[in-house]
Enzyme design. Sequence first.
Site, PDB file in Angstrom:
ATOM      1  N   GLN A 164      36.470 -25.691  31.673  1.00 56.40           N
ATOM      2  CA  GLN A 164      37.747 -26.319  33.069  1.00 56.40           C
ATOM      3  C   GLN A 164      37.648 -27.789  32.786  1.00 56.40           C
ATOM      4  O   GLN A 164      38.724 -28.470  32.705  1.00 56.40           O
ATOM      5  CB  GLN A 164      36.655 -26.231  34.180  1.00 56.40           C
ATOM      6  CG  GLN A 164      36.685 -26.698  35.485  1.00 56.40           C
ATOM      7  CD  GLN A 164      36.210 -26.386  36.732  1.00 56.40           C
ATOM      8  OE1 GLN A 164      35.999 -25.597  37.167  1.00 56.40           O
ATOM      9  NE2 GLN A 164      35.858 -27.792  36.958  1.00 56.40           N
ATOM     10  N   GLU A 206      44.291 -31.565  39.096  1.00 51.59           N
ATOM     11  CA  GLU A 206      43.426 -32.683  38.737  1.00 51.59           C
ATOM     12  C   GLU A 206      43.430 -33.297  37.925  1.00 51.59           C
ATOM     13  O   GLU A 206      43.524 -34.748  37.616  1.00 51.59           O
ATOM     14  CB  GLU A 206      41.274 -32.319  38.946  1.00 51.59           C
ATOM     15  CG  GLU A 206      40.991 -31.755  39.392  1.00 51.59           C
ATOM     16  CD  GLU A 206      39.143 -31.468  39.744  1.00 51.59           C
ATOM     17  OE1 GLU A 206      38.667 -32.492  38.939  1.00 51.59           O
ATOM     18  OE2 GLU A 206      38.462 -31.053  39.650  1.00 51.59           O
ATOM     19  N   ASP A 243      32.798 -30.057  31.558  1.00 47.51           N
ATOM     20  CA  ASP A 243      32.172 -29.392  32.821  1.00 47.51           C
ATOM     21  C   ASP A 243      32.574 -27.578  32.121  1.00 47.51           C
ATOM     22  O   ASP A 243      34.066 -27.606  32.303  1.00 47.51           O
ATOM     23  CB  ASP A 243      32.812 -29.516  34.255  1.00 47.51           C
ATOM     24  CG  ASP A 243      32.539 -29.091  34.856  1.00 47.51           C
ATOM     25  OD1 ASP A 243      31.047 -27.909  35.307  1.00 47.51           O
ATOM     26  OD2 ASP A 243      32.831 -29.115  36.559  1.00 47.51           O
ATOM     27  N   GLU A 286      28.484 -30.371  32.373  1.00 46.49           N
ATOM     28  CA  GLU A 286      28.391 -29.948  33.838  1.00 46.49           C
ATOM     29  C   GLU A 286      28.438 -28.329  33.344  1.00 46.49           C
ATOM     30  O   GLU A 286      29.302 -27.526  32.721  1.00 46.49           O
ATOM     31  CB  GLU A 286      28.843 -29.968  35.116  1.00 46.49           C
ATOM     32  CG  GLU A 286      29.148 -29.398  35.613  1.00 46.49           C
ATOM     33  CD  GLU A 286      30.068 -30.613  36.881  1.00 46.49           C
ATOM     34  OE1 GLU A 286      30.254 -32.210  36.878  1.00 46.49           O
ATOM     35  OE2 GLU A 286      30.580 -30.418  38.032  1.00 46.49           O
ATOM     36  N   ASP A 313      26.007 -27.753  39.674  1.00 52.59           N
ATOM     37  CA  ASP A 313      26.622 -28.396  40.095  1.00 52.59           C
ATOM     38  C   ASP A 313      26.713 -26.545  41.493  1.00 52.59           C
ATOM     39  O   ASP A 313      26.384 -27.172  42.029  1.00 52.59           O
ATOM     40  CB  ASP A 313      27.613 -28.016  40.108  1.00 52.59           C
ATOM     41  CG  ASP A 313      29.325 -28.374  40.460  1.00 52.59           C
ATOM     42  OD1 ASP A 313      29.195 -27.768  41.976  1.00 52.59           O
ATOM     43  OD2 ASP A 313      31.099 -28.301  40.001  1.00 52.59           O
ATOM     44  N   LYS A 338      28.601 -33.347  46.550  1.00 55.00           N
ATOM     45  CA  LYS A 338      29.514 -32.397  46.552  1.00 55.00           C
ATOM     46  C   LYS A 338      29.687 -32.528  48.251  1.00 55.00           C
ATOM     47  O   LYS A 338      28.976 -30.934  48.509  1.00 55.00           O
ATOM     48  CB  LYS A 338      30.358 -31.756  45.778  1.00 55.00           C
ATOM     49  CG  LYS A 338      31.317 -31.997  44.491  1.00 55.00           C
ATOM     50  CD  LYS A 338      31.014 -30.134  44.328  1.00 55.00           C
ATOM     51  CE  LYS A 338      32.199 -29.944  42.939  1.00 55.00           C
ATOM     52  NZ  LYS A 338      32.484 -29.263  42.636  1.00 55.00           N
ATOM     53  N   ARG A 367      36.545 -32.057  45.157  1.00 52.89           N
ATOM     54  CA  ARG A 367      36.813 -31.462  44.845  1.00 52.89           C
ATOM     55  C   ARG A 367      38.148 -31.366  44.201  1.00 52.89           C
ATOM     56  O   ARG A 367      38.916 -32.286  43.969  1.00 52.89           O
ATOM     57  CB  ARG A 367      36.986 -30.451  45.488  1.00 52.89           C
ATOM     58  CG  ARG A 367      36.157 -30.804  46.820  1.00 52.89           C
ATOM     59  CD  ARG A 367      34.573 -29.848  46.609  1.00 52.89           C
ATOM     60  NE  ARG A 367      34.285 -29.247  45.258  1.00 52.89           N
ATOM     61  CZ  ARG A 367      33.600 -27.652  45.629  1.00 52.89           C
ATOM     62  NH1 ARG A 367      32.619 -27.785  46.715  1.00 52.89           N
ATOM     63  NH2 ARG A 367      33.554 -26.996  45.144  1.00 52.89           N
ATOM     64  N   SER A 368      38.880 -29.591  43.628  1.00 54.20           N
ATOM     65  CA  SER A 368      40.262 -29.635  42.671  1.00 54.20           C
ATOM     66  C   SER A 368      41.045 -30.009  43.629  1.00 54.20           C
ATOM     67  O   SER A 368      42.296 -30.872  43.856  1.00 54.20           O
ATOM     68  CB  SER A 368      39.839 -28.622  42.162  1.00 54.20           C
ATOM     69  OG  SER A 368      39.636 -27.613  42.807  1.00 54.20           O
ATOM     70  N   LYS A 389      32.685 -38.806  40.299  1.00 51.88           N
ATOM     71  CA  LYS A 389      33.845 -37.822  39.782  1.00 51.88           C
ATOM     72  C   LYS A 389      34.716 -37.763  40.253  1.00 51.88           C
ATOM     73  O   LYS A 389      34.578 -36.881  41.317  1.00 51.88           O
ATOM     74  CB  LYS A 389      32.869 -36.769  38.898  1.00 51.88           C
ATOM     75  CG  LYS A 389      33.800 -35.981  38.523  1.00 51.88           C
ATOM     76  CD  LYS A 389      32.793 -33.910  38.064  1.00 51.88           C
ATOM     77  CE  LYS A 389      34.067 -32.931  37.777  1.00 51.88           C
ATOM     78  NZ  LYS A 389      33.081 -31.452  37.253  1.00 51.88           N
TER      79      LYS A 389
HETATM   80  P1  PGA Z   1      35.728 -27.471  42.462  1.00 53.74           P
HETATM   81  O1  PGA Z   1      35.834 -27.533  40.448  1.00 53.74           O
HETATM   82  O2  PGA Z   1      36.723 -28.436  42.947  1.00 53.74           O
HETATM   83  O3  PGA Z   1      37.405 -26.550  41.975  1.00 53.74           O
HETATM   84  O4  PGA Z   1      35.289 -26.160  42.368  1.00 53.74           O
HETATM   85  C1  PGA Z   1      35.023 -28.890  40.681  1.00 53.74           C
HETATM   86  C2  PGA Z   1      33.880 -28.833  39.640  1.00 53.74           C
HETATM   87  O5  PGA Z   1      33.603 -27.743  39.290  1.00 53.74           O
HETATM   88  O6  PGA Z   1      33.092 -30.134  39.234  1.00 53.74           O
HETATM   89 ZN    ZN Z   2      31.844 -28.460  38.340  1.00 50.42          ZN
END
Ligand code: PGA
Ligand code: ZN
Length: 433
Positions: A164, A206, A243, A286, A313, A338, A367-368, A389
């Site tokens: 990712q 992102e 990640d 991650e 995470d 988060k 977040r994304s 991050k």
């Molecule tokens: P997400 O991804 O905000 O789409 O869940 C970010 C991450 O996995 O750190």
């Molecule tokens: Zn993550």
Amino acid sequence: MTTRIAAVRGRRVWDSRALPTIEVEVSLASGALGRAIAPAGASTGSGEAVDLRDGGADFGGRDVRRAVAGIEEVISPALAGMDAADQAAVDETLIELDGTADKSRLGGNALIATSMAAAHAAAAGRGVPLWRHLAGDGEPGGLPLPEIQVLGGGAHAGRRIDIQDFMVIAIGAADYPTALDWTARVYHAAGGLLSEAGLLQGVADEGGFWPAFQSNREALDTLMRAIEAAGLRPGEEVGISLDIAASDFGRAGRYRLGREGKELDSDGLIDMLLGWCADYPVVSIEDPLAEDDIAAMAAFTGAVDAHVQVVADDLVVTDARRIEEAARQGACNAALIKPNQIGTLSEARAASEAARAMDWGRIVSARSGESEDTTIVHIAVGWASPQLKVGSIARSERNAKWNEGLRLCSALPDGAALPPADRFPWGRTASVC
Ligand code: PGA
Ligand code: ZN
């Protein structure tokens, strides 16, 4: 009481993926005002607070009119008259009003936007910046070390590559502005290399480049070349951070790497990742395995060099109890924080404190799906998180955060200073793999 809540309003606004999200506005009797916008994930852990959406046809079922109605009809009357500066009482009230274990009645998105807006209002009412209000009696130091995406993949880029986030951490930077400068150089160099090779497909969710790679190693090679082309030393000045988001392509010990046409068991995935750590200056990984593969996560944490940060995470979803449990099992050595994964600031803070008590690293994270909201930067500073991050260093929902950090450089007691290197696993040993 100068911070008495007069009114709470919910509003439907737009996020960085053209999806509706929630803004909450808390106004105080004194006239002070606080606002916050809920972010949204795409590669979510199964234990996260429920992101309440309407269902139905509009916007793929992702509208938030029900959640906004809950703020107006349920949350607003209950919070009126409360003290916005009493975050614990505000958050307990939110949790009680929701009344479910997964925050599915009012929605974790409604709750976190309200919780953060109350903090903003209290800070405004007290006439102090949010980071100072959140720090309480604690003494915040400098800025957190940025972890920044250069290449995006996985669920954020049509699964064009399996992994990712391919990120960098400016481990040798003396201060926060330098960390951003170095990363921007690497970002531009990577864009140049990809466009020369005809591999550039745009940017992922992102802001990192979305390349047409044939393998995950091709992405790592490109990142190495980009660091060098930027005139920086890989592993000394700039480390690689990944990640894997393994819950998105595997579960119960079976992992399917679509791009490489491979199916791996947990040991196979661990071997592949250890191989990357041996061949590249990886300083942080991650979600190396899926959230339900905790024994393998512990095996990976034990096998990887002590200087590599292993970040949880999806496994811990900003939940203090899950962090303590993972630490007891030896799975991971750092927690992503988060706030919207758990739903209130008080619970996110408890998760951050649990990680600190377990001697884990802490990374406050966006977040994304994001917006212009910069609350997480103040959270990172106020809670003395060593790392932050927020995605890439392109697109304004990302740079709103990095730029807020630049503004704080002139306000903080330690100025632009980053935490000392020995606070991080990679700074505690002489060599990086
Ligand atoms: P997400 O991804 O905000 O789409 O869940 C970010 C991450 O996995 O750190
Ligand atoms: Zn993550």
